[in-house]
Design an enzyme around this catalytic site. Sequence first.
Site, PDB file in Angstrom:
ATOM      1  N   GLU A 226      33.982  19.305  33.391  1.00  0.00           N
ATOM      2  CA  GLU A 226      32.350  19.409  34.279  1.00  0.00           C
ATOM      3  C   GLU A 226      31.464  19.069  33.401  1.00  0.00           C
ATOM      4  O   GLU A 226      29.936  18.160  33.791  1.00  0.00           O
ATOM      5  CB  GLU A 226      32.152  20.668  34.762  1.00  0.00           C
ATOM      6  CG  GLU A 226      30.396  21.231  35.868  1.00  0.00           C
ATOM      7  CD  GLU A 226      30.439  22.591  36.354  1.00  0.00           C
ATOM      8  OE1 GLU A 226      31.724  23.136  36.341  1.00  0.00           O
ATOM      9  OE2 GLU A 226      29.713  22.889  36.406  1.00  0.00           O
ATOM     10  N   ARG A 304      27.047  33.574  35.980  1.00  0.00           N
ATOM     11  CA  ARG A 304      27.807  34.479  37.004  1.00  0.00           C
ATOM     12  C   ARG A 304      28.546  35.446  36.497  1.00  0.00           C
ATOM     13  O   ARG A 304      28.837  36.180  37.740  1.00  0.00           O
ATOM     14  CB  ARG A 304      28.561  33.215  37.184  1.00  0.00           C
ATOM     15  CG  ARG A 304      29.706  32.924  38.731  1.00  0.00           C
ATOM     16  CD  ARG A 304      30.672  31.837  38.381  1.00  0.00           C
ATOM     17  NE  ARG A 304      29.826  30.994  39.564  1.00  0.00           N
ATOM     18  CZ  ARG A 304      29.594  31.336  40.992  1.00  0.00           C
ATOM     19  NH1 ARG A 304      30.388  31.552  41.660  1.00  0.00           N
ATOM     20  NH2 ARG A 304      28.606  30.432  41.401  1.00  0.00           N
ATOM     21  N   ARG A 336      37.431  27.378  35.591  1.00  0.00           N
ATOM     22  CA  ARG A 336      38.088  28.215  36.763  1.00  0.00           C
ATOM     23  C   ARG A 336      37.664  29.396  37.335  1.00  0.00           C
ATOM     24  O   ARG A 336      37.826  30.736  35.826  1.00  0.00           O
ATOM     25  CB  ARG A 336      39.453  27.938  37.495  1.00  0.00           C
ATOM     26  CG  ARG A 336      39.381  28.114  38.562  1.00  0.00           C
ATOM     27  CD  ARG A 336      41.436  28.411  39.049  1.00  0.00           C
ATOM     28  NE  ARG A 336      41.299  27.697  40.731  1.00  0.00           N
ATOM     29  CZ  ARG A 336      42.857  27.431  40.441  1.00  0.00           C
ATOM     30  NH1 ARG A 336      43.626  26.934  39.953  1.00  0.00           N
ATOM     31  NH2 ARG A 336      43.048  26.876  41.708  1.00  0.00           N
ATOM     32  N   GLU A 702      38.347  29.112  43.007  1.00  0.00           N
ATOM     33  CA  GLU A 702      38.220  30.358  42.264  1.00  0.00           C
ATOM     34  C   GLU A 702      38.565  31.618  42.254  1.00  0.00           C
ATOM     35  O   GLU A 702      39.296  31.627  42.044  1.00  0.00           O
ATOM     36  CB  GLU A 702      36.740  29.699  41.541  1.00  0.00           C
ATOM     37  CG  GLU A 702      36.351  28.550  40.855  1.00  0.00           C
ATOM     38  CD  GLU A 702      35.248  27.874  41.074  1.00  0.00           C
ATOM     39  OE1 GLU A 702      34.108  28.111  41.147  1.00  0.00           O
ATOM     40  OE2 GLU A 702      34.199  28.643  39.145  1.00  0.00           O
TER      41      GLU A 702
HETATM   42  N1  LUZ Z   1      29.039  25.409  37.478  1.00  0.00           N
HETATM   43  C1  LUZ Z   1      28.059  25.155  37.510  1.00  0.00           C
HETATM   44  C2  LUZ Z   1      30.154  25.871  38.105  1.00  0.00           C
HETATM   45  O1  LUZ Z   1      27.204  24.415  36.979  1.00  0.00           O
HETATM   46  N2  LUZ Z   1      27.555  26.259  38.028  1.00  0.00           N
HETATM   47  C3  LUZ Z   1      27.747  27.396  38.920  1.00  0.00           C
HETATM   48  O2  LUZ Z   1      27.411  28.116  39.567  1.00  0.00           O
HETATM   49  C4  LUZ Z   1      29.257  27.061  38.993  1.00  0.00           C
HETATM   50  N3  LUZ Z   1      29.651  28.318  39.390  1.00  0.00           N
HETATM   51  C5  LUZ Z   1      31.011  27.887  39.353  1.00  0.00           C
HETATM   52  C6  LUZ Z   1      31.759  26.905  38.366  1.00  0.00           C
HETATM   53  N4  LUZ Z   1      30.621  25.923  38.391  1.00  0.00           N
HETATM   54 MO1  MOS Z   2      33.802  24.437  37.945  1.00  0.00          MO
HETATM   55  S1  MOS Z   2      34.548  26.139  36.389  1.00  0.00           S
HETATM   56  O1  MOS Z   2      34.107  23.003  37.619  1.00  0.00           O
HETATM   57  O2  MOS Z   2      34.183  24.990  39.017  1.00  0.00           O
END
Ligand code: LUZ
Ligand code: MOS
Length: 747
Positions: A226, A304, A336, A702
Amino acid sequence: MKNDLTPPHTRGESIFVDDIPEPENLLHAAVFASNIAHGKIANLDISEAEKSEGVCRILIAKDIPGENQIGGVIQDEELLADEVADFIGQPVAIILAETKKQAREALTKIKITYEELPAIFDPREAAKKGSLIAPSRTFTLGDVDSVWEKCATVVEGRADSGGQEHIYFETQSALAIPGESGRITIYSSTQSPTLVQRITARILGYDMNLIEVDVKRLGGAFGGKEDQANPWAAFCALGAYHTGRPVKLVLGRTEDMQMTGKRHPYSTDYKIGLNEEGKILAFEADYYQNSGASADLSTAILGRTMFHATNVYYVPNVRITAYPCKTNLAPFTAFRGFGAPQGMFVMECALSHAADITDIPISVLQKKNLLEEGDQFPYGMRIERSQIKRSFDEVVLNSKYEELKNKQEIFNEKHRFTKKGIAIMPVCFGISFTTTMLNQAGALVHIYTDGSVSISTGAIEMGQGVNMKIRTIAAHALSININRIRIESTNTTRVANTSPTAASSGSDLNGKAAEIACTKIIERLRNLVSEKLGSGLITIKDEIIYSEGKKVDITWEELIWLAYTKRINLSAQALYATPRIYFDKKKEKGRPFGYHVYGTAVTEVTVDCLRGTYVVDKVHIVHDAGRSLNYLIDIGQTEGGLLQGIGWMTIEELVYDNGKLLSSALATYKFPDLHFTPEIDVTFLEDADNPEAVMKSKAIGEPPFMYGIGTYFALKNAARSFRKDKEWEYSSPLTPEKLLLYLHELE
Ligand code: LUZ
Ligand code: MOS
């Protein structure tokens, strides 16, 4: 139809970055990384390495023409360490050579000396020294302070959870190809092509329109790509910029494990108060997140954790504070669940602890405290259309929980060294990026003159089946055979300003964008037929065109050709933005999620109390998939998520020695394989249409991960029937070694 849609995976024909036919003149990159956890770079000598056979060029921080800065949320991370190295594995120099072997050989010829600085690895120590990535955050609901004295039971404790390596099959990879007038095209194994584009442009001092990023598919990501696919792509682009030649970098497994971030380890203090009947009155916690050496996505992940701190339970009085602690380890990143598993684990620890003290069975405590519709989360949102109780009751029924529990008690009485355990794990997970602006997606749809369809969106296919889901949605929206529809690579020149494919929202957001674009074209086609026939209501169903309910004698192909000859636009672009979401960061209140996903798991385990080894026998799951877009994909995601969660709780252990990761190969980092996999029984709730998402579906990626937390408590339960006299430490992963140390007095 000539479109061969047999999944190329099954024939080994799918093309990943390292499978792209190598362009002429290709250079191979290798990364020279810091081997100390914290220190000033006193001297960096690349002269020997430059003379090494096949070496074309070596790049260091001063070769960066733009900004040496890759931080996404907070700008605190250098692409190449310039004056100070902050963790072992931090890139310092890039070698470009004619072959991969030559690039690696030259690595050994770089000479570096450091002036070592004190390093921190423990988040609590970091917090004590004020070493934070960003200020702490606090959520409050009600008034905890005045409630403690009204509680019949108050328990306090500490819960620790470990990090986790992503183990995507495809390691971090990129290929950059220079083009005309400065253009660089990057093939990257990333969840976020736009982020690769933005960061690379920043590194090169370019406008973003000079960088094109193209992604066909990833061999897994799980959050690890990500934010952390950027440096490798930027290295290749930087190499292409300086040499005018294509550059490829594919990390080896151990390099990948040592250089990239993982799930954040957490250490947490909790306090929970209950009344006589076991209703939770108050919950308080301080979370110390090990964020690593720079921010990456840590602050969002910490958020989160806080959003999911009370999991599925209603707690009227809450105060939670969370600290993102800066340490000298590779920056921890998305994985995840994105912090939610760490939060939910603490809540379950607190409840389990309270159950031990009150002697009320944990399952009774869990059930008694489940959120009711209309109840408020600590962040202000009220729960709508809850499926918590349904999933909880159904799985208790399906698994014959009470009967199993009784059978286990009898078994445990009869067996001295083999003990069985069982646990329930209910889950409630919020869907939407908590950073509201990210909840948008674009799509571009073309219908060609033969009636075949091409769709581009911002979604990245990484094995989760998003392409199949988008085809399903488009086939429905156009009402044509799904085999006419092809999903293209994700490319920043076709769909711009994409959000990462993350937060379980890939299909929700991009599927909806594709649906809107398809609907625009269908509207034009209906108007065309209506004009041609001079009649009213035109509908298209399964490629048959109806006027006022009567079949019109025109095929889909003929209709498309007619539209073309009439110069109707057969392409459409659309943007979808999730409605009704907002969050006020000053008040820490809002409605951050479009909706929630619910479900409950029951886990059965058996422990060999002489050896500390265990078997996860069976997991029963009742999950809320909304109206599933694809049953097999959603089952696969549920099972895969569960297994990854079980691995996190049990055998996956990151072992460090002074900041050096020792468990940095698949031989030393154990994770669940097929033999470790329990029997899994998944049921999706019937009649669970979700009005908040595309075609009444629900996000799936997730939420099932957190069912794995149940395994920890099933193991605890089994271990406690072997011995109860010893205090239980809430610490995961609960490896066989750790369990053995609980079961026996060993040195
Ligand atoms: N990525 C993000 C995420 O930038 N914001 C989120 O709230 C998120 N939640 C789950 C997985 N990736
Ligand atoms: Mo994510 S933890 O790349 O949904």
